[in-house]
Motif scaffolding. Sequence first.
Motif, PDB file in Angstrom:
ATOM      1  N   ASP A 140       0.843  -1.196   0.000  1.00  0.00           N
ATOM      2  CA  ASP A 140       0.000   0.000   0.000  1.00  0.00           C
ATOM      3  C   ASP A 140       0.880   1.249   0.000  1.00  0.00           C
ATOM      4  O   ASP A 140       1.898   1.319   0.688  1.00  0.00           O
ATOM      5  N   ASP A 158      -7.938  -2.180  -7.134  1.00  0.00           N
ATOM      6  CA  ASP A 158      -7.569  -1.415  -5.954  1.00  0.00           C
ATOM      7  C   ASP A 158      -8.824  -0.778  -5.382  1.00  0.00           C
ATOM      8  O   ASP A 158      -9.947  -1.164  -5.741  1.00  0.00           O
ATOM      9  N   GLU A 159      -8.650   0.203  -4.505  1.00  0.00           N
ATOM     10  CA  GLU A 159      -9.788   0.815  -3.838  1.00  0.00           C
ATOM     11  C   GLU A 159     -10.686   1.594  -4.796  1.00  0.00           C
ATOM     12  O   GLU A 159     -11.833   1.926  -4.447  1.00  0.00           O
ATOM     13  N   THR A 160     -10.208   1.880  -5.997  1.00  0.00           N
ATOM     14  CA  THR A 160     -10.997   2.690  -6.932  1.00  0.00           C
ATOM     15  C   THR A 160     -11.811   1.847  -7.913  1.00  0.00           C
ATOM     16  O   THR A 160     -12.971   2.150  -8.169  1.00  0.00           O
ATOM     17  N   MET A 175      -4.187  10.180  -3.845  1.00  0.00           N
ATOM     18  CA  MET A 175      -4.580   8.770  -3.879  1.00  0.00           C
ATOM     19  C   MET A 175      -3.646   7.911  -3.045  1.00  0.00           C
ATOM     20  O   MET A 175      -2.431   8.006  -3.141  1.00  0.00           O
ATOM     21  N   GLU A 176      -4.243   7.031  -2.230  1.00  0.00           N
ATOM     22  CA  GLU A 176      -3.534   5.942  -1.580  1.00  0.00           C
ATOM     23  C   GLU A 176      -4.262   4.652  -1.926  1.00  0.00           C
ATOM     24  O   GLU A 176      -5.493   4.600  -1.877  1.00  0.00           O
ATOM     25  N   HIS A 177      -3.506   3.627  -2.300  1.00  0.00           N
ATOM     26  CA  HIS A 177      -4.170   2.387  -2.718  1.00  0.00           C
ATOM     27  C   HIS A 177      -3.239   1.205  -2.555  1.00  0.00           C
ATOM     28  O   HIS A 177      -2.037   1.346  -2.336  1.00  0.00           O
ATOM     29  N   THR A 178      -3.856   0.008  -2.655  1.00  0.00           N
ATOM     30  CA  THR A 178      -3.133  -1.253  -2.592  1.00  0.00           C
ATOM     31  C   THR A 178      -3.543  -2.089  -3.802  1.00  0.00           C
ATOM     32  O   THR A 178      -4.527  -2.841  -3.743  1.00  0.00           O
TER      33      THR A 178
END
Length: 213
Positions: A140, A158-160, A175-178
Amino acid sequence: MTIRHHISDSLLLAHSSGNLPEAFGLVVATHISLCDECRARLAAFEAVGGSLMEDAAPVAMAAGSLAAVMSRLDRRIETPRPVRRLDPRAPAPLADYIGGSLDAVRWRPLGGGVRQAILPTGGEAIARLLWIPGGQSVPDHGHRGMELTLVLQGAFRDETDRFGPGDLEIADEEMEHTPVAEAGPDCICLAATDAPLRFNSLLPRLVQPFVRI
């Protein structure tokens, strides 16, 4: 191929005017080669730009410009031979950078089966290929600048949303994502960044300077 995630108007405009760093231009050009919709939008931007140039006031040339051009007419120009596209996973703009096939790429392991290959582009922005095994996640992270990620094979979520072949994800500092590669074919992406990623865990931060990500 059904493409759901496209290039933004601002990126297309910058690409049409030649104002993108080479690394970002490579990702955008590769997506355009796969996407009829973005190719048509780019043509519209270029048509508008051509009309503006026709209406622009003439600008005086610098002294000696004509003589400089004439002196070059007799020079022999070596035309580079086009690289033969050998791999359906590598669209034409990318094939020119990797010698035609992903099989010829020298991959560098990043851990967890993830591999990368940094491509030879100029400027501060970096273009890289990422190979993520099916089911494997990327640590992440957030972003200190812009990141473009184009899927060439497989898919990730991912989260989007979900991103499959031809899809382009545009990430910014908010944006932060995994990203997690879907089970099935390994996920291969072409990505470009203009600043290091902002990892949330310690280990990726420790190795980050050595892998330039």
